[in-house]
Design a protein around this motif. Sequence first.
Motif: not given
Length: 346
Positions: A120-122, A251-254, A343-345
């Motif tokens: 998600n950061s990428r 929280q990390e994935e969001f 969860y992947l944006a």
Amino acid sequence: MSLYQIQNTLYVMTPQAYAHLDNGTVRIEVERETKLRVPLHHVGGLVCFGNVLVSPALMHQMADEGRALVLLDRFGRFKARLEGPVSGNILLRRAQHRAADDAALTLSLASALLLGKLRNSRTLLLRGAREAAHEADAAVLKRTADNLGAAVRSLAKAADLDTLRGIEGEAARGYFSAVNHIVKPKLREHFQLDGRTRRPPRDRFNALLSFLYSMLMNDCRSAVEAVGLDAQLGFLHAVRPGRAALALDLQEEFRSVLADRLALTLINRGQLTRKDFEERDGGAVLLNDQGRRTVVTAWQERKQEELQHPLLDTNVPIGVLPLLQARILARMLRGDIPTYSAYLAR
């Protein structure tokens, strides 16, 4: 018709405000003048900043109905959380504790959580690169995104949690050094992110991120507790007394999806300026009262927006994403599904 009803978190930020129960309605008064009335069944939780008074009757009713009362100081730092008896399925919690004692399963879960965070950061960096006005900014963002891609591939080779955390730490340093290139050049003088600083934040960008992460953390803790999981027992974050490790895990994935993206939007659209921050003794930088109000309003509006969940293949409000992921985690721990998918944006 939406399948999900978001019970909004009610944020009370006015000093000396008084929140009390009035015939099934939460009434907020300031200097004995009613400022807001909200039916209690529409309130998912009550968050009070600083010196806010809450009546015993309202506390008891919220405890009876399983609604959390969260106390923060005036700058948004967590102080306490008041809630009724712990709910949840004891069989689910036993499964969670067994999983935490299984080194291989713990490693697999921690890796899945970090995969979500890094990917998600990428995605955020690549979007920034596509929208960058200057090629130099785009080049930095693309290069850092490539590094995050390499970090994702390294996760599968990690033999233990310390290695995973090392990969994440190195990736985070690169990410935070690059995010500033998404800020519009004319605004960077006032919003220069010089790495991630927390206690206390040392610049306006970090102050904004810390405030958003605090609200995100509260939502993630509510999500894991709502599905019956033990918020104190995590897989990626070490277990410590008083630490909601599982909520920190979720929280990390969001972080980039909900908090970082909103921070950049508020900055680039000029919704926040340097006038919304204050500097304190020792170099700490914090949002002032007006800045906090702006951020909380944007946060609540953002949670009402809908997007498509890749696993459910349906549109859902952003505000329910932590709850949906907590449910997926619970299903994995019960053995209903073989693995946890972050969860992947898009």
